[in-house]
Write an enzyme that holds these catalytic residues in place. Sequence first.
Site, PDB file in Angstrom:
ATOM      1  N   GLU A  77     -12.003  -7.765  17.131  1.00  0.00           N
ATOM      2  CA  GLU A  77     -13.130  -6.966  17.630  1.00  0.00           C
ATOM      3  C   GLU A  77     -12.624  -5.886  18.582  1.00  0.00           C
ATOM      4  O   GLU A  77     -11.766  -6.159  19.442  1.00  0.00           O
ATOM      5  CB  GLU A  77     -14.078  -7.925  18.359  1.00  0.00           C
ATOM      6  CG  GLU A  77     -15.523  -7.802  18.028  1.00  0.00           C
ATOM      7  CD  GLU A  77     -15.894  -7.978  16.550  1.00  0.00           C
ATOM      8  OE1 GLU A  77     -15.876  -6.968  15.825  1.00  0.00           O
ATOM      9  OE2 GLU A  77     -16.230  -9.103  16.151  1.00  0.00           O
TER      10      GLU A  77
ATOM     11  N   GLY B  34     -29.845  -4.592  15.226  1.00  0.00           N
ATOM     12  CA  GLY B  34     -29.346  -4.940  16.556  1.00  0.00           C
ATOM     13  C   GLY B  34     -28.710  -6.310  16.644  1.00  0.00           C
ATOM     14  O   GLY B  34     -28.463  -6.820  17.726  1.00  0.00           O
TER      15      GLY B  34
ATOM     16  N   GLY C 241     -25.760  -6.997  15.456  1.00  0.00           N
ATOM     17  CA  GLY C 241     -24.303  -6.861  15.378  1.00  0.00           C
ATOM     18  C   GLY C 241     -23.786  -7.023  13.962  1.00  0.00           C
ATOM     19  O   GLY C 241     -22.613  -7.304  13.737  1.00  0.00           O
TER      20      GLY C 241
ATOM     21  N   SER D 116     -24.242  -4.563  11.646  1.00  0.00           N
ATOM     22  CA  SER D 116     -24.013  -3.209  11.128  1.00  0.00           C
ATOM     23  C   SER D 116     -25.050  -2.730  10.131  1.00  0.00           C
ATOM     24  O   SER D 116     -24.710  -2.291   9.025  1.00  0.00           O
ATOM     25  CB  SER D 116     -22.637  -3.124  10.471  1.00  0.00           C
ATOM     26  OG  SER D 116     -21.681  -3.420  11.395  1.00  0.00           O
TER      27      SER D 116
ATOM     28  N   ASP E 261     -16.917  -1.235  10.113  1.00  0.00           N
ATOM     29  CA  ASP E 261     -18.226  -1.575   9.535  1.00  0.00           C
ATOM     30  C   ASP E 261     -18.423  -0.896   8.190  1.00  0.00           C
ATOM     31  O   ASP E 261     -18.869  -1.522   7.220  1.00  0.00           O
ATOM     32  CB  ASP E 261     -19.353  -1.152  10.480  1.00  0.00           C
ATOM     33  CG  ASP E 261     -19.199  -1.764  11.857  1.00  0.00           C
ATOM     34  OD1 ASP E 261     -18.348  -2.649  12.016  1.00  0.00           O
ATOM     35  OD2 ASP E 261     -19.921  -1.337  12.769  1.00  0.00           O
TER      36      ASP E 261
HETATM   37  C1  GLA Z   1     -18.972  -1.780  16.211  1.00  0.00           C
HETATM   38  C2  GLA Z   1     -18.220  -0.568  15.657  1.00  0.00           C
HETATM   39  C3  GLA Z   1     -16.938  -0.984  14.935  1.00  0.00           C
HETATM   40  C4  GLA Z   1     -16.097  -1.913  15.801  1.00  0.00           C
HETATM   41  C5  GLA Z   1     -16.950  -3.037  16.382  1.00  0.00           C
HETATM   42  C6  GLA Z   1     -16.189  -3.889  17.356  1.00  0.00           C
HETATM   43  O1  GLA Z   1     -19.460  -2.583  15.184  1.00  0.00           O
HETATM   44  O2  GLA Z   1     -19.047   0.146  14.769  1.00  0.00           O
HETATM   45  O3  GLA Z   1     -16.209   0.150  14.546  1.00  0.00           O
HETATM   46  O4  GLA Z   1     -15.425  -1.200  16.806  1.00  0.00           O
HETATM   47  O5  GLA Z   1     -18.111  -2.549  17.031  1.00  0.00           O
HETATM   48  O6  GLA Z   1     -15.167  -4.557  16.727  1.00  0.00           O
END
Ligand code: GLA
Length: 384
Positions: free
Chosen positions: A33, A120, A122, A124, A171
Amino acid sequence: MDIDFVRSRFIKHFDGTTGAIYTSPGRINLIGEHTDYNGGYVFPGAVDKGITAEIKPNGTDKVHAYSIDLKDYVEFGLNEEDAPKASWARYIFGVCREMIKRGVDVKGFNTAFAGDVPLGAGMSSSAALESTFAFALNEIFGDNKIDKFELAKVGQATEHNYCGVNCGIMDQFASVFGKEGHLMRLDCRSLEYKYYPFRPEGYRLVLVDSVVKHELASSAYNKRRQSCENVVAAIKKNHPEIEFLRDCNMDMLNEVKETVSQEDYMRAEYVIEEIQRVLDVCDALERNDYETVGQKMYETHHGMSKLYEVSCEELDFLNDIAFDCGVTGSRVMGGGFGGCTINLVKNELYETFITTAKERFKKKFGRSPKVYDVVISDGSHRVC
Ligand code: GLA
């Protein structure tokens, strides 16, 4: 996503004819991450939830876009000055512009789209939206001349240039390249990637959603990225050959300890350790050693919470519950500041963990977390 539902809305909203339907998924990330924009490794997979859009050229130079979920309709032109105000429409506009910049002759089209990837959380949802349109416009207006990596970059550039988030490539890469039953290890410096079959016998992957949405997530995200760049600039003075934190080790970081801020030091320490953890997890997976995988996930959570400071009270609480229940691995997933924890759970512990997490979370925060089982699925494609 129910294709008939999207089609029925498209028909109702426009002139009764039909177009082509495209879909792209959201993603999970097992580990790695905030490593992508540091040239490091990530280890994502696409999920069975995403964005589905019906699209048909309309013979004009305007896009007519309908968000089925928001019941909102927007029209916009395709020149730089035509950017719409609605944030959801800016993603589509940005993708159109980025495709045009790459030589695709995008013309006006009608579209209606809907999603089942939670916003929201996480996972994507925005990358799923971008990838759906990048993939579709490439097929409809571009004779598929843009390759898959460039399609992922179209989505990333949309975030940078039209949505104010300086994200990495993870993502959009995961959304475009996803493969059923496989995780993907991507080297974000060389862009080499490898598919790993992921069917951990005796375990399940489950997301527990804190339902926290951080208002300032994008500025906080950009600030983390800036910290990493500050440290790279400092290390470069002694080691001109380095380009990313990926190229640095703890000795190099310690050489600049007195010249960078304490905060920037902590951010870089986390990233250097996290990049190594992805490699360790890949090695562990080759041996079917899920205990090590889980251990590394807990280490990531600790780093994201205490060094990178992108966790929050609710996510730390969910992580503690997982640990107390004997869950093999657990950590905050994605950019952080809210969203989900990803948990690697032994089958026999699953029910107890979910019940305990729901009960204890509700008692403390007055609401239930949401739970999503992870089904690793295919990336962007045309449905019909
Ligand atoms: C978001 C960003 C990614 C990545 C993650 C963390 O999802 O879009 O590019 O940096 O956070 O790993």
